[in-house]
Design a protein around this motif. Structure first.
Motif, PDB file in Angstrom:
ATOM      1  N   GLN A  62      -0.632  18.141 -15.946  1.00 15.23           N
ATOM      2  CA  GLN A  62      -1.779  17.915 -16.832  1.00 15.23           C
ATOM      3  C   GLN A  62      -1.980  16.445 -17.159  1.00 15.23           C
ATOM      4  N   ARG A  63      -0.866  15.722 -17.299  1.00 15.39           N
ATOM      5  CA  ARG A  63      -1.003  14.314 -17.684  1.00 15.39           C
ATOM      6  C   ARG A  63      -0.933  13.380 -16.493  1.00 15.39           C
ATOM      7  N   ASN A  64      -0.854  13.989 -15.315  1.00 16.79           N
ATOM      8  CA  ASN A  64      -0.790  13.201 -14.082  1.00 16.79           C
ATOM      9  C   ASN A  64       0.396  12.221 -14.098  1.00 16.79           C
ATOM     10  N   LEU A  65       1.551  12.749 -14.496  1.00 17.19           N
ATOM     11  CA  LEU A  65       2.749  11.913 -14.555  1.00 17.19           C
ATOM     12  C   LEU A  65       3.704  12.284 -13.431  1.00 17.19           C
TER      13      LEU A  65
ATOM     14  N   CYS B 198       8.927  15.799   7.436  1.00 22.65           N
ATOM     15  CA  CYS B 198       8.642  17.113   6.864  1.00 22.65           C
ATOM     16  C   CYS B 198       9.669  18.132   7.370  1.00 22.65           C
ATOM     17  N   LEU B 199      10.228  18.913   6.459  1.00 23.55           N
ATOM     18  CA  LEU B 199      11.232  19.906   6.872  1.00 23.55           C
ATOM     19  C   LEU B 199      10.575  21.098   7.550  1.00 23.55           C
ATOM     20  N   ASP B 200       9.251  21.235   7.429  1.00 21.35           N
ATOM     21  CA  ASP B 200       8.600  22.412   7.999  1.00 21.35           C
ATOM     22  C   ASP B 200       7.911  22.138   9.333  1.00 21.35           C
ATOM     23  N   CYS B 201       7.280  20.970   9.475  1.00 17.18           N
ATOM     24  CA  CYS B 201       6.608  20.727  10.758  1.00 17.18           C
ATOM     25  C   CYS B 201       7.165  19.528  11.511  1.00 17.18           C
ATOM     26  N   GLY B 202       8.092  18.803  10.883  1.00 18.38           N
ATOM     27  CA  GLY B 202       8.725  17.680  11.578  1.00 18.38           C
ATOM     28  C   GLY B 202       7.877  16.410  11.581  1.00 18.38           C
ATOM     29  N   HIS B 203       6.692  16.466  11.012  1.00 20.40           N
ATOM     30  CA  HIS B 203       5.827  15.281  10.965  1.00 20.40           C
ATOM     31  C   HIS B 203       6.505  14.156  10.176  1.00 20.40           C
ATOM     32  N   GLN B 204       6.389  12.953  10.696  1.00 20.07           N
ATOM     33  CA  GLN B 204       6.972  11.815   9.981  1.00 20.07           C
ATOM     34  C   GLN B 204       5.877  10.982   9.335  1.00 20.07           C
ATOM     35  N   PHE B 205       6.109  10.554   8.115  1.00 19.62           N
ATOM     36  CA  PHE B 205       5.093   9.766   7.404  1.00 19.62           C
ATOM     37  C   PHE B 205       5.772   8.772   6.462  1.00 19.62           C
ATOM     38  N   PRO B 206       5.043   7.709   6.097  1.00 17.70           N
ATOM     39  CA  PRO B 206       5.673   6.707   5.224  1.00 17.70           C
ATOM     40  C   PRO B 206       5.987   7.316   3.867  1.00 17.70           C
ATOM     41  N   PHE B 207       7.154   7.004   3.342  1.00 17.26           N
ATOM     42  CA  PHE B 207       7.540   7.560   2.040  1.00 17.26           C
ATOM     43  C   PHE B 207       6.918   6.764   0.900  1.00 17.26           C
ATOM     44  N   THR B 208       6.257   7.477  -0.016  1.00 19.01           N
ATOM     45  CA  THR B 208       5.974   6.895  -1.333  1.00 19.01           C
ATOM     46  C   THR B 208       6.230   8.001  -2.351  1.00 19.01           C
ATOM     47  N   LEU B 209       6.552   7.603  -3.578  1.00 18.64           N
ATOM     48  CA  LEU B 209       6.817   8.619  -4.603  1.00 18.64           C
ATOM     49  C   LEU B 209       5.579   9.451  -4.897  1.00 18.64           C
ATOM     50  N   ASN B 210       4.397   8.888  -4.570  1.00 12.33           N
ATOM     51  CA  ASN B 210       3.167   9.612  -4.880  1.00 12.33           C
ATOM     52  C   ASN B 210       2.756  10.602  -3.791  1.00 12.33           C
ATOM     53  N   THR B 211       3.421  10.553  -2.635  1.00 11.91           N
ATOM     54  CA  THR B 211       3.096  11.520  -1.579  1.00 11.91           C
ATOM     55  C   THR B 211       3.907  12.782  -1.826  1.00 11.91           C
ATOM     56  N   LEU B 212       3.293  13.759  -2.451  1.00 10.52           N
ATOM     57  CA  LEU B 212       4.056  14.941  -2.831  1.00 10.52           C
ATOM     58  C   LEU B 212       4.093  15.993  -1.740  1.00 10.52           C
ATOM     59  N   ALA B 213       3.218  15.867  -0.742  1.00  8.17           N
ATOM     60  CA  ALA B 213       3.174  16.900   0.304  1.00  8.17           C
ATOM     61  C   ALA B 213       2.973  16.249   1.668  1.00  8.17           C
ATOM     62  N   CYS B 214       3.425  16.973   2.687  1.00  5.51           N
ATOM     63  CA  CYS B 214       3.290  16.487   4.062  1.00  5.51           C
ATOM     64  C   CYS B 214       1.804  16.382   4.426  1.00  5.51           C
TER      65      CYS B 214
END
Ligand code: PLP
Ligand code: ZN
Length: 564
Positions: A200-203, A13-29
């Motif tokens: 709206q279409r969850n795409l 995360c550029l704001d808190c530095g938290h590291q998490f596994p990347f997936t395209l569906n993870t839109l937020a820290c």
């Protein structure tokens, strides 16, 4: 499929530095909710193994796969993306007095733009995540690239394009099977419409610098530049694996900028190479915008970290019409504080003129967005922001097709009409009379006097690419005088610094001979003239042009006025 060797990367995360596994569906820290994160890799291990991995791989962007956000390398959708040539721009360099200009020729990507990198990595990532439908907004090239790759990967794509995108480009998007949605609004508004549609279409939505694969794809430009510059500077001694190597970086990387994804990604690439312990420096990043849509340039010149949006972009260069760069600019601002940045804007007129220069001087047909970067380079040289011995790399993309009709104007072809085309054997006189009017009987005759062969070649090229001239060359003062007396040219282009009889001597001798005294002379010189030298030229010559300080069309204008 090849499972990659090193530890998988993480998103940070550029704001808190938290590291998490990347997936395209993870839109937020997951820790703070920020939408901004970046990929991090095991740079220590990679710095150790990368040179030897590279020495065994072909030259496309997947040679860096351990540094891309893909878990399993799957080449099945690849079309040879990346691995574009780095071309020395000798003529442009000579014209500008900056000899080490290199062109990263991204036109040679599968759909002719550097956005092919983004689409290749982006679609690989979509495929890996099992996503089958996606949405993007684009000023043209991103949609074209994504559409091609989505077609191969069987992904349904929705492309929201502003109505300013040339129809040729829209049709190219459509032909790949993408659903084009034409939005009659600014690009920023089109982006909002696309985001709302995706929501709206969850795409899945392509979010530019907030989409990790997009940033990661762009950094491969930096990686390639390092490898290619190293090979150019040191052609014999290819960097051997395992040993500390003199990897080269340029002094400046130039790119035309809209949303800023390119420069952000490229900068990350140079930082990573350094973090792996392979290079020592970060090049300056030059971001060039179209004057009618230059929010980053305005903010930079006011020393502001936040750019004010341009609500109504006024430029014909639709590709670069991001009016609101948002945090992209702020990141670019912050990250170039130490390494250096240029932010400049150029007019549409300067851009179109540069298209001509590049085509005629370097044989490169580029689209306006790419010409913006070159026009920016010309401006930066003139402002002294770039030094003569700097090594420059310019990102070059795209074809002129959609705009040729706009920039060529009338009279670009000469037509031959064969009168008796129905006859199987055209009589020879018919052919001869048909081609007679292609050119005038007699061309203005111009003598080029310069002891440096490359300089003569450049001057000849400048004249011949923009008009009909009979050209004579002389490589020293004595030859020049013989040539002038024999051919009595309509104009002499004269260098000053030459061995034995220099330009001043030639000028004195020309003026002393009544047969040649009237011939107009244009001095083209690399010499910084002293006041007495200037005095010596006064009244003797028609124009003085400093090598590296004039553009091809300026010389042609001068010549045309003198030989009329
Ligand atoms: C040819 C070309 N140059 C430059 C840009 C600017 O891209 P960005 O600012 O997103 O890196 C684009 C965007 O589509 C482009 O197509
Ligand atoms: Zn966070």
């Amino acid at each position: 499929m090849e499972v990659l060797l090193t530890q998988p990367f993480v998103a940070e995360c550029l704001d808190c530095g938290h590291q998490f596994p990347f997936t395209l569906n993870t839109l937020a820290c997951p820790a703070c909710g920020s939408q901004w994160s970046e990929a991090r890799y095991d740079y220590t291990t990679l710095g150790r193994i990368l040179p030897s991995l590279l020495s065994k791989r072909s030259f496309d962007l997947w040679r860096y796969r351990e540094l891309l956000p893909i878990y399993e390398y799957n080449p099945s959708f690849s079309m040879g993306e990346g691995g574009t040539p780095l071309v020395h721009a000798a003529n442009l360099g000579m014209m500008l007095g900056v000899p080490k200009i290199y062109i990263k020729d991204e036109r040679q990507g599968p759909t002719n733009s550097f956005k092919d990198r983004q689409a290749a990595v982006g679609v690989a990532s979509l495929k890996e995540a099992g996503i089958t439908e996606a949405v993007l907004a684009s000023t043209g090239n991103v949609a074209i690239s994504y559409s091609a790759y989505a077609a191969r990967a069987g992904i349904k794509l929705w492309a929201f394009l502003t109505s300013l995108v040339p129809a040729e480009k829209m049709r190219e998007v459509a032909i790949y099977g993408t659903q084009v949605v034409k939005v009659t609004a600014t690009y920023d508004q089109a982006k909002k419409v696309a985001a709302e549609f995706a929501h709206q279409r969850n795409l899945c939505l392509e979010r530019g610098p907030k989409t990790i694969p997009s940033v990661e794809s762009m950094k491969t430009i930096a990686y390639e530049i390092v490898e290619q510059l190293t090979a150019i500077t040191d052609p014999e001694q290819k960097p051997a694996p395992q040993q500390p190597t003199p990897w080269q970086v340029p002094d400046w990387y130039f790119q035309a900028v809209s949303g800023g994804l390119g420069p952000l990604g490229v900068l990350k690439g140079f930082h990573e190479w350094k973090r792996m312990g392979l290079t020592e420096r970060i090049p300056g990043i030059a971001s060039i915008q179209a004057e009618g849509c230059a929010p980053m340039v305005h903010a930079w010149h006011d020393h502001r970290e936040v750019a004010d949006p341009v609500r109504n972009p006024r430029t014909h260069i639709a590709t670069l019409a991001t009016g609101d760069p948002g945090r992209n600019y702020t990141l670019l601002y912050q990250r170039t504080q130490e390494s250096g940045a240029i932010f400049e804007s150029v007019t549409d007129e300067e851009t179109f003129r540069t298209i001509h220069i590049l085509a005629k001087m370097e044989g490169l047909s580029v689209e306006p967005a790419a010409a913006v970067a070159f026009a920016g380079l010309i401006k930066a040289v003139r402002l002294g922001l770039v030094k003569p011995d700097d090594t420059i790399v310019v990102n070059c993309t795209g074809h002129t097709m959609p705009v040729e009709k706009m920039i060529l104007g009338e009279g670009w072809s000469r037509d031959v009409d064969i009168p008796s085309r129905a006859l199987p054997d055209i009589p020879e006189e018919g052919l001869i009379s048909a081609i007679r009017h292609i050119t005038a009987e007699r061309f203005p005759r111009i003598a080029i006097v310069d002891d440096i062969p490359e300089a003569r070649r450049l001057l000849r090229r400048i004249l011949q690419s923009q008009g009909d001239y009979s050209i004579y060359e002389a490589s020293d003062g004595r030859q020049a005088l013989e040539l002038a007396a024999r051919e009595l040219p309509d104009l002499i282009i004269l260098d000053l610094m030459m061995p034995e009889i220099d330009g001043f001597g030639v000028l004195d001798a020309l003026k002393a001979n009544p047969n040649t005294a009237h011939i107009p002379v244009v001095v083209v010189t690399a010499k910084e003239l002293t006041p007495p030298e200037k005095e010596r030229l006064r009244g003797q010559i028609q124009a003085l042009m400093q090598k590296g300080e004039f553009l091809s069309d300026e010389l042609v204008d001068e010549v045309r006025a003198l030989v009329k």
